[in-house]
Design a protein around this motif. Structure first.
Motif, short mmCIF file in Angstrom:
data_model
loop_
_atom_site.label_atom_id
_atom_site.label_comp_id
_atom_site.label_asym_id
_atom_site.label_seq_id
_atom_site.Cartn_x
_atom_site.Cartn_y
_atom_site.Cartn_z
N UNK A 143 53.44 4.04 36.22
CA UNK A 143 54.53 3.88 35.25
C UNK A 143 54.52 2.47 34.66
N UNK A 144 54.30 1.48 35.53
CA UNK A 144 54.29 0.10 35.07
C UNK A 144 53.13 -0.13 34.11
N UNK A 145 51.94 0.34 34.50
CA UNK A 145 50.77 0.17 33.64
C UNK A 145 50.95 0.90 32.32
N UNK A 146 51.58 2.07 32.37
CA UNK A 146 51.83 2.81 31.14
C UNK A 146 52.76 2.06 30.21
N UNK A 147 53.81 1.46 30.77
CA UNK A 147 54.75 0.69 29.96
C UNK A 147 54.08 -0.53 29.35
N UNK A 148 53.25 -1.21 30.15
CA UNK A 148 52.51 -2.37 29.64
C UNK A 148 51.57 -1.96 28.53
N UNK A 149 50.88 -0.83 28.70
CA UNK A 149 49.94 -0.35 27.69
C UNK A 149 50.66 0.01 26.39
N UNK A 150 51.82 0.68 26.52
CA UNK A 150 52.59 1.04 25.31
C UNK A 150 53.07 -0.21 24.59
N UNK A 151 53.51 -1.20 25.33
CA UNK A 151 53.95 -2.45 24.72
C UNK A 151 52.79 -3.14 24.00
N UNK A 152 51.63 -3.16 24.67
CA UNK A 152 50.44 -3.78 24.08
C UNK A 152 50.05 -3.08 22.78
N UNK A 153 50.07 -1.75 22.78
CA UNK A 153 49.70 -1.00 21.59
C UNK A 153 50.69 -1.23 20.45
#
Length: 408
Positions: free
Chosen positions: A91-101
């Motif tokens: 979940x954390x990695x997904x949130x970071x990835x969405x923010x990065x995108x």
């Protein structure tokens, strides 16, 4: 006022210890305390403005509210940290990835707007804005075949293989939005024998795009720049392609490849390379400005090889609008790469745009991987292309109906 000596005050104090204060005395004491407090408060407010931290200590009520706010903020921070700790790693990695995108997308949008603004300002300053009474012809792609006055046989070999002729060429342009033209300028002697011969060829085939340019091998960078400027002033296309007249091209594969990128901004497609910077005079690809690329033996930045490349319409417009200030190096593919290296441009390295001649492209075609383009690296094109173009087309061609079946 009644004065008391110290010893008298001590005696009075001893007397007062034994008896309670009267109501009158208590009233006087309260009034005296109030006056003393007022005097102290006036002095404090009359001085320099105190810092927020000091005010908290001087005013307990304010301090209490501030402390409550701080406690609430600390609680929220703790809650957020607790959620992050309790959350699953995915979940954390997904949130970071969405923010990065999201950030990447925003940066790309801002960059695109900045480029469009720069283009508009340049066009306005140079008076290159398209007149309102001039309507550009819509197209999907404009394919410019670089040619020279001495290349009549090369042009005929292209017309007899992968390029359509006459009515079919016009139909392809009308039905599919695929425009194909041989690109050439003028001879050093205006109206001379060379120009007259080309005029006669144009009357027969009607497949030339003439540039206001004097032909010469060492002027290819200028010619490329003028090609994009001229093409964008006639056609409003989604892509602009440059290909040499000694390269075999499969139109259907080219159009299909471009269609995959049609909704992306600022696309630069080709076989990306990084060749050596040649400082030695007399070599074919000698670079007079080799010192700009660092120490001897360095390589160029990544750029598409000059036999074939494509750029999207926004890049073509940028080149057209900024043409006067774009530096020209000795090699035209290096020049184009230098114009784009500092921009927010996506470089697409497509190796199907630089297949070898048979057996390379033939084997790939048999395996179902039809090449976009084929040529010989050793000759920077098909060696002896006039004699071999038909052979390459027969072995590596996609078939006559391929381009008509592409869904645009």
């Amino acid at each position: 006022m009644i004065k008391l000596w110290p010893w008298q005050l001590e005696n009075e104090t001893k007397k007062m210890r034994g008896k309670a204060l009267s109501g009158k005395a208590m009233l006087v004491l309260c009034i005296a305390s109030f006056l003393a407090g007022s005097l102290f408060t006036n002095r404090s407010w009359g001085g320099p403005q105190s810092s927020p931290a000091k005010d908290h200590h001087q005013f307990p009520i304010v301090s209490r509210h501030v402390n409550d706010i701080n406690l609430n903020e600390d609680k929220r921070d703790c809650d957020q940290k607790r959620k992050l700790i309790e959350a699953k790693p995915g979940d954390i990695l997904g949130e970071v990835e969405r923010t990065h995108q999201a950030i990447k997308s925003l940066e790309s949008t801002i960059s695109g707007l900045e480029m469009e603004l720069a283009e508009a300002r340049t066009s306005e300053a140079s008076g290159q804005l398209t007149p309102t009474n001039h309507t550009l012809q819509k197209a999907f792609v404009v394919i410019g075949i670089n040619t020279a006055f001495s290349s009549r046989k090369r042009r005929d070999s292209v017309r007899e293989t992968w390029m359509l002729k006459g009515a079919k060429l016009k139909e392809l342009e009308k039905e599919k939005g695929i425009v194909i033209r041989f690109v050439i300028g003028h001879s050093p002697v205006s109206g001379g024998v060379l120009d007259k011969a080309l005029d006669s060829e144009q009357a027969e085939h009607k497949d030339f795009l003439r540039l206001k340019h004097v032909e010469g091998y060492h002027e290819l960078s200028t010619k490329t720049r003028l090609y994009f400027s001229t093409a964008t002033s006639i056609w409003d296309a989604e892509f602009y392609v440059k290909v040499d007249d000694d390269v075999h091209l499969n139109l259907g594969m080219l159009v299909s490849t471009l269609a995959k990128h049609r909704f992306k901004p600022r696309i630069y497609i080709g076989c990306m390379k990084s060749g050596p910077v040649l400082s030695q005079k007399g070599l074919k690809y000698h670079e007079p400005e080799y010192w700009k690329f660092g120490e001897e033996g360095n390589k160029y930045f990544r750029h598409a090889t000059g036999q074939l490349y494509a750029i999207s319409k926004d890049i073509a417009a940028y080149i057209s609008n900024n043409s006067p200030i774009l530096h020209r190096y000795a090699n035209e593919d290096v020049s184009l790469g230098s114009w784009l290296i500092g921009l927010e441009v996506e470089h697409v390295d497509d190796r199907s745009m630089c297949c070898g001649t048979p057996p390379d492209c033939e084997w790939k075609a048999q395996a179902g991987n039809v090449c976009v383009a084929s040529f010989d690296w050793s000759c920077s094109g098909i060696c002896r292309s006039v004699e071999r173009m038909k052979k390459v087309h027969k072995a590596c061609g996609e078939g006559e109906g391929a381009v008509w079946n592409v869904d645009l």
